[in-house]
Design a protein around this motif. Structure first.
Motif, short mmCIF file in Angstrom:
data_model
loop_
_atom_site.label_atom_id
_atom_site.label_comp_id
_atom_site.label_asym_id
_atom_site.label_seq_id
_atom_site.Cartn_x
_atom_site.Cartn_y
_atom_site.Cartn_z
N GLN A 148 128.21 146.72 28.70
CA GLN A 148 129.62 147.13 29.93
C GLN A 148 129.57 148.62 29.58
OE1 GLN A 148 131.59 146.96 25.22
NE2 GLN A 148 133.43 147.46 26.40
N SER A 149 129.09 149.52 29.56
CA SER A 149 128.89 150.96 30.14
C SER A 149 126.50 151.44 29.90
CB SER A 149 128.97 151.96 28.82
OG SER A 149 128.88 151.83 27.38
N LEU A 150 126.25 152.61 30.78
CA LEU A 150 125.18 152.36 31.54
C LEU A 150 125.31 153.50 31.09
CD1 LEU A 150 122.28 151.50 31.73
CD2 LEU A 150 123.43 151.16 34.22
N THR A 151 123.88 154.70 31.12
CA THR A 151 123.71 155.91 31.44
C THR A 151 122.51 155.82 31.88
OG1 THR A 151 125.37 156.59 29.44
CG2 THR A 151 123.27 158.64 30.63
N VAL A 152 122.40 156.78 33.32
CA VAL A 152 121.01 156.86 33.53
C VAL A 152 120.73 158.26 34.06
CG1 VAL A 152 120.70 154.46 34.17
CG2 VAL A 152 121.93 156.25 35.82
N TRP A 153 119.32 158.35 33.98
CA TRP A 153 119.46 160.10 34.78
C TRP A 153 119.46 160.09 35.86
CZ3 TRP A 153 119.78 163.87 31.02
CH2 TRP A 153 119.37 164.00 29.60
N THR A 185 116.82 154.32 38.69
CA THR A 185 117.38 153.32 38.98
C THR A 185 118.53 152.40 37.82
OG1 THR A 185 115.82 152.87 40.79
CG2 THR A 185 117.83 150.71 39.86
N ALA A 186 119.48 152.33 38.51
CA ALA A 186 120.56 151.98 37.63
C ALA A 186 120.65 150.19 37.91
CB ALA A 186 122.33 152.36 37.64
N ILE A 187 121.20 149.27 37.37
CA ILE A 187 120.62 148.04 36.55
C ILE A 187 122.31 147.11 36.25
CG2 ILE A 187 119.89 145.94 36.27
CD1 ILE A 187 117.30 147.27 36.89
N ASP A 220 117.90 155.82 42.99
CA ASP A 220 118.02 157.57 42.85
C ASP A 220 119.69 157.73 42.43
OD1 ASP A 220 117.48 160.11 45.76
OD2 ASP A 220 117.91 159.76 43.78
N SER A 221 119.94 157.12 41.84
CA SER A 221 121.04 157.26 40.69
C SER A 221 121.61 159.06 41.03
CB SER A 221 121.55 157.16 39.65
OG SER A 221 121.14 155.35 39.71
N GLN A 222 122.66 159.40 41.48
CA GLN A 222 123.50 160.59 41.65
C GLN A 222 124.26 161.26 40.24
OE1 GLN A 222 122.10 162.53 43.62
NE2 GLN A 222 120.47 161.25 43.78
N PRO A 223 124.99 162.02 40.19
CA PRO A 223 126.10 162.49 39.53
C PRO A 223 127.71 161.21 40.18
CG PRO A 223 124.45 164.35 39.50
CD PRO A 223 124.36 163.19 40.79
N GLY A 224 127.39 161.83 41.66
CA GLY A 224 128.28 160.93 42.38
C GLY A 224 128.18 159.75 42.37
N ASP A 225 127.79 159.04 41.36
CA ASP A 225 128.07 157.59 41.31
C ASP A 225 128.12 157.36 39.89
OD1 ASP A 225 124.20 157.33 42.48
OD2 ASP A 225 126.33 157.28 43.92
N SER A 226 128.52 158.35 39.21
CA SER A 226 129.32 157.81 37.75
C SER A 226 130.67 156.84 37.91
CB SER A 226 129.68 159.51 36.89
OG SER A 226 128.30 159.30 37.19
N ALA A 227 130.89 156.46 37.96
CA ALA A 227 132.39 155.26 38.30
C ALA A 227 132.58 154.42 37.00
CB ALA A 227 132.58 154.61 39.73
N THR A 228 132.65 153.43 37.41
CA THR A 228 133.17 151.66 36.64
C THR A 228 133.05 151.34 38.05
OG1 THR A 228 134.56 152.70 34.91
CG2 THR A 228 134.25 149.97 35.63
N TYR A 229 132.14 150.19 37.81
CA TYR A 229 131.48 149.09 38.72
C TYR A 229 132.06 147.36 39.02
CZ TYR A 229 128.68 152.51 40.80
OH TYR A 229 128.58 154.28 41.95
N PHE A 230 132.97 147.24 39.53
CA PHE A 230 133.40 146.14 39.08
C PHE A 230 132.66 144.74 40.31
CE2 PHE A 230 137.16 146.72 35.89
CZ PHE A 230 137.55 147.85 36.38
N GLY A 276 135.26 140.59 36.89
CA GLY A 276 134.55 141.06 35.32
C GLY A 276 135.12 141.89 34.69
N LYS A 277 134.87 142.70 34.04
CA LYS A 277 135.69 143.98 33.00
C LYS A 277 135.27 145.39 33.68
CE LYS A 277 137.27 141.06 29.01
NZ LYS A 277 136.92 141.17 27.31
N GLY A 278 133.97 144.78 34.55
CA GLY A 278 133.70 145.80 34.52
C GLY A 278 131.96 147.19 34.17
N THR A 279 131.37 147.44 34.18
CA THR A 279 130.22 148.39 33.78
C THR A 279 130.50 150.00 34.39
OG1 THR A 279 128.57 147.17 33.81
CG2 THR A 279 128.28 149.29 34.06
N VAL A 280 131.39 150.87 32.91
CA VAL A 280 130.71 152.19 33.44
C VAL A 280 129.61 152.66 33.56
CG1 VAL A 280 131.85 154.51 32.52
CG2 VAL A 280 133.13 151.98 32.06
N LEU A 281 129.32 153.69 34.60
CA LEU A 281 128.17 153.87 34.45
C LEU A 281 128.51 155.97 34.39
CD1 LEU A 281 124.88 153.57 35.04
CD2 LEU A 281 125.86 153.89 38.09
#
Lengths: 114, 114
Positions: free
Chosen positions: A9-14, A18-20, A79-89, A105-110
């Motif tokens: 449902q939500s995901l936090t990465v540095w 790589t965010a999956i 290579d996740s960037q702070p600007g990638d922070s968003a909801t992904y559907f 889907g309901k989305g993943t908040v990254l």
């Protein structure tokens, strides 16, 4: 009955990791799978999409892996960037009808932490 | 990229009143869609529209709902009369062609029915 499921449902990465993001679906007639990115206060914007004839689609740092047999797909953001922070559907459609009704889907908040 | 505009961005009305949500789709697009998103839930398809006609609608598209695009102007969603359960964010989308083509979304209209 939810036709398209997303996890987590939500995901936090540095930053730099790589965010999956995962997605699964029920309807075996689905053959088109777009991923949309949405920032607060904006509408969803197409990020990348794949059709069921392919098992992988790559666009820069974004890659979709698709497993038709298991009805699963995943979005990898390298290579996740702070600007990638968003909801992904994750969405799906069976476009044989020609009119392209999307099931979401309901989305993943990254959140990408610097 | 191509922009879809939605007017108004927010609307508060009393139950039983009529409301019209306006969408300015991408100029050369031919297919138009409305989706509904209740807070915390996934976006759900309401209706698609092509060549002046509703092509497909979901069970969420109640008899109180109607869509039209008179003379190529705004694509509108009208709800008459409104009910409390109509409170949601309504997203308009458009695409150039039908099946499997990219749908471009507007920023949404946040409707609150009191």
């Amino acid at each position: 009955q939810q036709q398209v499921r997303q996890s987590p449902q939500s995901l936090t990465v540095w930053e730099g990791e790589t965010a999956i993001l995962n997605c699964s679906y029920e309807d075996s007639t689905f053959n088109y799978f777009p991923w949309y990115q949405q920032f607060p206060g904006e509408g969803p914007a197409l990020l990348i999409s794949i059709r069921s004839v392919s098992d992988k689609k790559e666009d820069g740092r974004f890659t979709i892996f698709f497993n038709k047999r298991e009805k699963k797909l995943s979005l990898h953001i390298t290579d996740s960037q702070p600007g990638d922070s968003a909801t992904y559907f994750c969405a799906a459609s069976a476009n044989d009808s020609g009119y392209n009704k999307l099931t979401f889907g309901k989305g993943t908040v990254l959140l990408v932490s610097p | 990229g191509p922009k879809v505009l939605q007017i108004p961005s927010h609307q508060i009305i009393d139950m039983g009143q009529m409301v019209t949500l306006n969408c300015d789709p991408v100029s050369n697009h031919l297919y138009f869609y409305w989706y509904k998103q209740i807070l915390g839930q996934q976006m759900e398809f309401l209706v698609n529209f092509y060549n002046g006609k509703v092509m497909e609608k979901s069970k969420l598209f109640k008899d109180q709902f109607s869509v039209e695009r008179p003379d190529g102007s705004y694509f509108t969603l009208k709800i008459q009369p409104t009910a409390l359960e109509d409170s949601a964010v309504y997203f308009c989308a458009s695409s150039l062609t039908g099946g499997g083509d990219t749908q471009y979304f507007g920023p949404g209209t946040r409707l609150l029915v009191l």
